[in-house]
Scaffold this motif. Structure first.
Motif, PDB file in Angstrom:
ATOM      1  N   GLN A   1     -13.633   9.701  -9.295  1.00 55.12           N
ATOM      2  CA  GLN A   1     -13.426  10.217  -7.957  1.00 55.12           C
ATOM      3  C   GLN A   1     -13.182   9.141  -6.909  1.00 55.12           C
ATOM      4  N   PHE A   2     -12.388   9.539  -5.914  1.00 56.32           N
ATOM      5  CA  PHE A   2     -12.049   8.727  -4.742  1.00 56.32           C
ATOM      6  C   PHE A   2     -11.183   7.508  -5.052  1.00 56.32           C
ATOM      7  N   CYS A   3     -10.468   7.493  -6.172  1.00 53.59           N
ATOM      8  CA  CYS A   3      -9.551   6.390  -6.463  1.00 53.59           C
ATOM      9  C   CYS A   3      -8.203   6.652  -5.801  1.00 53.59           C
ATOM     10  N   GLY A   4      -7.503   5.568  -5.488  1.00 49.18           N
ATOM     11  CA  GLY A   4      -6.152   5.666  -4.951  1.00 49.18           C
ATOM     12  C   GLY A   4      -5.216   4.799  -5.761  1.00 49.18           C
ATOM     13  N   LEU A   5      -4.111   5.389  -6.244  1.00 47.16           N
ATOM     14  CA  LEU A   5      -3.071   4.635  -6.948  1.00 47.16           C
ATOM     15  C   LEU A   5      -1.800   4.760  -6.123  1.00 47.16           C
ATOM     16  N   TYR A   6      -1.298   3.634  -5.630  1.00 49.70           N
ATOM     17  CA  TYR A   6      -0.153   3.611  -4.733  1.00 49.70           C
ATOM     18  C   TYR A   6       0.966   2.840  -5.419  1.00 49.70           C
ATOM     19  N   GLY A   7       1.848   3.578  -6.102  1.00 50.66           N
ATOM     20  CA  GLY A   7       2.836   2.973  -6.982  1.00 50.66           C
ATOM     21  C   GLY A   7       4.124   2.517  -6.338  1.00 50.66           C
ATOM     22  N   GLY A   8       4.465   3.041  -5.154  1.00 47.49           N
ATOM     23  CA  GLY A   8       5.749   2.695  -4.561  1.00 47.49           C
ATOM     24  C   GLY A   8       6.874   2.925  -5.547  1.00 47.49           C
TER      25      GLY A   8
ATOM     26  N   SER B   1     -15.252   4.892  -9.777  1.00 48.61           N
ATOM     27  CA  SER B   1     -15.015   5.507  -8.471  1.00 48.61           C
ATOM     28  C   SER B   1     -14.637   4.496  -7.388  1.00 48.61           C
ATOM     29  N   LYS B   2     -13.807   4.979  -6.492  1.00 49.60           N
ATOM     30  CA  LYS B   2     -13.386   4.264  -5.280  1.00 49.60           C
ATOM     31  C   LYS B   2     -12.528   3.034  -5.535  1.00 49.60           C
ATOM     32  N   CYS B   3     -11.852   2.960  -6.680  1.00 52.89           N
ATOM     33  CA  CYS B   3     -10.912   1.860  -6.919  1.00 52.89           C
ATOM     34  C   CYS B   3      -9.613   2.127  -6.178  1.00 52.89           C
ATOM     35  N   SER B   4      -8.958   1.058  -5.753  1.00 55.79           N
ATOM     36  CA  SER B   4      -7.657   1.149  -5.102  1.00 55.79           C
ATOM     37  C   SER B   4      -6.685   0.238  -5.833  1.00 55.79           C
ATOM     38  N   ILE B   5      -5.563   0.822  -6.270  1.00 54.83           N
ATOM     39  CA  ILE B   5      -4.545   0.078  -7.007  1.00 54.83           C
ATOM     40  C   ILE B   5      -3.271   0.119  -6.172  1.00 54.83           C
ATOM     41  N   TYR B   6      -2.796  -1.046  -5.736  1.00 53.75           N
ATOM     42  CA  TYR B   6      -1.645  -1.132  -4.844  1.00 53.75           C
ATOM     43  C   TYR B   6      -0.477  -1.861  -5.498  1.00 53.75           C
ATOM     44  N   ALA B   7       0.624  -1.158  -5.723  1.00 55.47           N
ATOM     45  CA  ALA B   7       1.865  -1.826  -6.108  1.00 55.47           C
ATOM     46  C   ALA B   7       2.687  -2.115  -4.851  1.00 55.47           C
ATOM     47  N   VAL B   8       2.265  -1.570  -3.718  1.00 53.55           N
ATOM     48  CA  VAL B   8       2.965  -1.747  -2.444  1.00 53.55           C
ATOM     49  C   VAL B   8       1.997  -2.247  -1.386  1.00 53.55           C
ATOM     50  N   SER B   9       2.526  -3.049  -0.467  1.00 57.15           N
ATOM     51  CA  SER B   9       1.716  -3.541   0.639  1.00 57.15           C
ATOM     52  C   SER B   9       2.636  -4.008   1.760  1.00 57.15           C
TER      53      SER B   9
ATOM     54  N   ALA C   1     -16.436   0.081 -10.007  1.00 57.14           N
ATOM     55  CA  ALA C   1     -16.412   0.806  -8.741  1.00 57.14           C
ATOM     56  C   ALA C   1     -16.013  -0.080  -7.561  1.00 57.14           C
ATOM     57  N   SER C   2     -15.215   0.514  -6.682  1.00 54.43           N
ATOM     58  CA  SER C   2     -14.798  -0.103  -5.418  1.00 54.43           C
ATOM     59  C   SER C   2     -13.991  -1.385  -5.592  1.00 54.43           C
ATOM     60  N   SER C   3     -13.381  -1.574  -6.737  1.00 49.64           N
ATOM     61  CA  SER C   3     -12.526  -2.734  -6.954  1.00 49.64           C
ATOM     62  C   SER C   3     -11.131  -2.461  -6.395  1.00 49.64           C
ATOM     63  N   VAL C   4     -10.407  -3.541  -6.111  1.00 48.87           N
ATOM     64  CA  VAL C   4      -9.055  -3.454  -5.568  1.00 48.87           C
ATOM     65  C   VAL C   4      -8.129  -4.308  -6.426  1.00 48.87           C
ATOM     66  N   VAL C   5      -6.970  -3.741  -6.773  1.00 49.18           N
ATOM     67  CA  VAL C   5      -5.942  -4.469  -7.509  1.00 49.18           C
ATOM     68  C   VAL C   5      -4.717  -4.560  -6.604  1.00 49.18           C
TER      69      VAL C   5
ATOM     70  N   ALA D   1     -18.038  -4.177 -10.476  1.00 47.94           N
ATOM     71  CA  ALA D   1     -17.890  -3.473  -9.212  1.00 47.94           C
ATOM     72  C   ALA D   1     -17.502  -4.441  -8.100  1.00 47.94           C
ATOM     73  N   MET D   2     -16.656  -3.962  -7.201  1.00 52.15           N
ATOM     74  CA  MET D   2     -16.235  -4.677  -5.995  1.00 52.15           C
ATOM     75  C   MET D   2     -15.472  -5.968  -6.293  1.00 52.15           C
ATOM     76  N   SER D   3     -14.718  -5.971  -7.365  1.00 54.37           N
ATOM     77  CA  SER D   3     -13.868  -7.119  -7.686  1.00 54.37           C
ATOM     78  C   SER D   3     -12.544  -6.993  -6.929  1.00 54.37           C
ATOM     79  N   LEU D   4     -12.000  -8.121  -6.512  1.00 53.12           N
ATOM     80  CA  LEU D   4     -10.672  -8.157  -5.904  1.00 53.12           C
ATOM     81  C   LEU D   4      -9.732  -8.819  -6.903  1.00 53.12           C
TER      82      LEU D   4
END
Length: 188
Positions: free
Chosen positions: A64-71, A85-93, A129-133, A147-150
């Motif tokens: 839950q609460f993950c975001g995958l932003y593939g562009g 939970s709460k991971c954010s994966i960004y192919a765009v920025s 949890a709460s990691s960002v890629v 958890a909370m890895s960048l």
């Protein structure tokens, strides 16, 4: 009514392609289902956001609460991967240097520094949890992240990683490869 969409409802959503035993929460948001490809045995929990080009292979869990932003470049998750939970994966920025304007309400011609670079999450990767890629990163086979890895750069295979930015802490056991073989044999 169940918590997850039925296969018939998944077809109605316009998902590009999906396999068997796909469980997507009715509370997940799919901004561009026509660019979403899903294999078999995939579960996407409540309040997740999937946007842009995304390919999910087999035996994947997105909590839950993950975001995958593939562009346009996309996010690809290989077999036996998971996002806590709460991971954010960004192919765009956006570019935050001041050389570019920012935010989705600005036309691309005013955002020359924007980044759109594929994120690949290889087999057996587990993200805490709460990691960002960040864009362009490949999380190598068998790597895991506390958890909370960048995750700002590619990881090495079969390592445990932690921190901001994420760094190798130790090697990761490969015992799960034996367990995978037992699991697949049992499934037939």
């Amino acid at each position: 009514m169940t918590t997850f969409y039925s296969p018939e409802e998944l077809k109605e959503l316009g998902i590009k392609e999906f396999g068997e035993n796909v469980l997507i929460s009715r509370n997940a948001i799919l901004y561009s289902p026509s660019t979403l490809t899903i294999g078999h045995d995939v579960r996407i929990d409540d309040f997740c956001i999937l946007s842009g080009t995304i390919v999910l292979h087999n035996f994947i869990h997105i909590a839950q609460f993950c975001g995958l932003y593939g562009g346009d470049s996309g996010v690809e998750m290989m077999d036996f991967t998971s996002l806590s939970s709460k991971c954010s994966i960004y192919a765009v920025s956006d570019d935050y240097s001041g050389e570019s304007m920012t935010n989705p309400m600005i036309p691309m011609k005013y955002k020359p520094g924007s980044i759109d670079s594929k994120v690949t999450i290889e087999k057996y990767v587990a993200v805490g949890a709460s990691s960002v890629v960040l864009p362009g990163v490949t999380l190598a086979e068998g790597s895991s992240f506390t958890a909370m890895s960048l995750c700002a750069r590619d990881s090495a295979e079969w390592t445990v990683n932690a921190g901001v930015p994420a760094r190798r802490v130790k090697d990761r056991s490969r015992k799960l490869l034996e367990l995978e073989q037992e699991f697949l044999k049992e499934r037939g």
